[in-house]
Design a protein around this motif. Structure first.
Motif, PDB file in Angstrom:
ATOM      1  N   UNK A   1       0.833  -1.192   0.000  1.00  0.00           N
ATOM      2  CA  UNK A   1       0.000   0.000   0.000  1.00  0.00           C
ATOM      3  C   UNK A   1       0.874   1.250   0.000  1.00  0.00           C
ATOM      4  N   UNK A   2       0.552   2.210  -0.876  1.00  0.00           N
ATOM      5  CA  UNK A   2       1.328   3.450  -0.959  1.00  0.00           C
ATOM      6  C   UNK A   2       1.324   4.222   0.348  1.00  0.00           C
ATOM      7  N   UNK A   3       0.283   4.037   1.157  1.00  0.00           N
ATOM      8  CA  UNK A   3       0.180   4.762   2.410  1.00  0.00           C
ATOM      9  C   UNK A   3       0.881   4.086   3.576  1.00  0.00           C
ATOM     10  N   UNK A   4       1.420   2.892   3.364  1.00  0.00           N
ATOM     11  CA  UNK A   4       2.046   2.136   4.443  1.00  0.00           C
ATOM     12  C   UNK A   4       3.365   2.771   4.870  1.00  0.00           C
ATOM     13  N   UNK A   5       3.539   2.872   6.174  1.00  0.00           N
ATOM     14  CA  UNK A   5       4.786   3.389   6.736  1.00  0.00           C
ATOM     15  C   UNK A   5       5.571   2.229   7.318  1.00  0.00           C
ATOM     16  N   UNK A   6       6.850   2.130   6.971  1.00  0.00           N
ATOM     17  CA  UNK A   6       7.726   1.069   7.453  1.00  0.00           C
ATOM     18  C   UNK A   6       8.756   1.689   8.397  1.00  0.00           C
ATOM     19  N   UNK A   7       8.945   1.050   9.544  1.00  0.00           N
ATOM     20  CA  UNK A   7       9.927   1.506  10.521  1.00  0.00           C
ATOM     21  C   UNK A   7      11.253   0.810  10.235  1.00  0.00           C
ATOM     22  N   UNK A   8      12.290   1.615   9.995  1.00  0.00           N
ATOM     23  CA  UNK A   8      13.613   1.081   9.723  1.00  0.00           C
ATOM     24  C   UNK A   8      14.544   1.350  10.896  1.00  0.00           C
TER      25      UNK A   8
ATOM     26  N   UNK B   1      11.754   7.941  -0.165  1.00  0.00           N
ATOM     27  CA  UNK B   1      10.334   8.046   0.153  1.00  0.00           C
ATOM     28  C   UNK B   1      10.127   9.166   1.152  1.00  0.00           C
ATOM     29  N   UNK B   2       8.896   9.329   1.588  1.00  0.00           N
ATOM     30  CA  UNK B   2       8.584  10.382   2.557  1.00  0.00           C
ATOM     31  C   UNK B   2       9.032   9.945   3.943  1.00  0.00           C
ATOM     32  N   UNK B   3       9.864  10.764   4.588  1.00  0.00           N
ATOM     33  CA  UNK B   3      10.299  10.495   5.955  1.00  0.00           C
ATOM     34  C   UNK B   3       9.206  11.023   6.873  1.00  0.00           C
ATOM     35  N   UNK B   4       8.467  10.106   7.490  1.00  0.00           N
ATOM     36  CA  UNK B   4       7.372  10.474   8.381  1.00  0.00           C
ATOM     37  C   UNK B   4       7.926  10.925   9.725  1.00  0.00           C
ATOM     38  N   UNK B   5       8.949  10.226  10.217  1.00  0.00           N
ATOM     39  CA  UNK B   5       9.633  10.631  11.436  1.00  0.00           C
ATOM     40  C   UNK B   5      11.027  10.026  11.440  1.00  0.00           C
TER      41      UNK B   5
ATOM     42  N   UNK C   1       5.984   5.173   1.336  1.00  0.00           N
ATOM     43  CA  UNK C   1       6.050   5.176  -0.120  1.00  0.00           C
ATOM     44  C   UNK C   1       6.207   3.756  -0.632  1.00  0.00           C
ATOM     45  N   UNK C   2       5.602   3.483  -1.759  1.00  0.00           N
ATOM     46  CA  UNK C   2       5.642   2.141  -2.319  1.00  0.00           C
ATOM     47  C   UNK C   2       7.074   1.724  -2.637  1.00  0.00           C
ATOM     48  N   UNK C   3       7.542   0.654  -2.012  1.00  0.00           N
ATOM     49  CA  UNK C   3       8.889   0.137  -2.245  1.00  0.00           C
ATOM     50  C   UNK C   3      10.002   0.960  -1.622  1.00  0.00           C
ATOM     51  N   UNK C   4       9.664   2.023  -0.899  1.00  0.00           N
ATOM     52  CA  UNK C   4      10.672   2.925  -0.345  1.00  0.00           C
ATOM     53  C   UNK C   4      11.614   2.220   0.629  1.00  0.00           C
TER      54      UNK C   4
END
Length: 122
Positions: A2-9, A31-35, A49-52
């Motif tokens: 999902x394009x709206x999914x945020x992944x924690x790295x 991708x967009x850095x949410x935090x 972001x998709x695949x970010x």
């Protein structure tokens, strides 16, 4: 994905003087850095972001930044009823096997990593 999914790295092996702004700038091209939270020599970056996240891991893991090779991987939650222990000021002669053996006297060691002159046992 999902394009709206945020992944924690998880970003490890950072130089002590690394700032949130510097790290965000590196990840923004993926991708967009949410935090972004820098905590001493590691950080957590929430990337959207998709695949970010996959691209960031593939291209940044092992990349040199401020004289150190970054560790970039998807953040894994700690197992229930476990404690993460940071061990600093280790001798260069100390191995992960030495750390594991030492901490096994206190309970089951789930994971043990040595990054430069520090160690983390879980």
């Amino acid at each position: 994905m999902d394009k709206g999914q945020t992944i924690k790295l998880f970003v490890g092996n950072l130089a002590l003087d690394t700032t949130q702004e510097e790290l965000s700038a590196i990840f923004e091209s993926y991708g967009q850095v949410v935090s972004c939270s820098v905590l001493r020599q590691f950080a957590f970056v929430h990337l959207q972001g998709e695949g970010a996240a996959e691209r960031a891991i593939r291209e940044l893991n092992g990349r040199e930044f401020k004289g150190r090779n970054l560790v970039v991987e998807e953040s894994r939650g700690r197992p229930l009823h476990s404690t993460k222990v940071f061990v600093g000021n280790l001798s260069s002669m100390c191995t992960t096997e030495d750390l594991r053996e030492l901490f096994q006297t206190f309970g089951k060691v789930l994971e043990c990593d040595k990054v430069k002159a520090t160690g983390v046992c879980l």
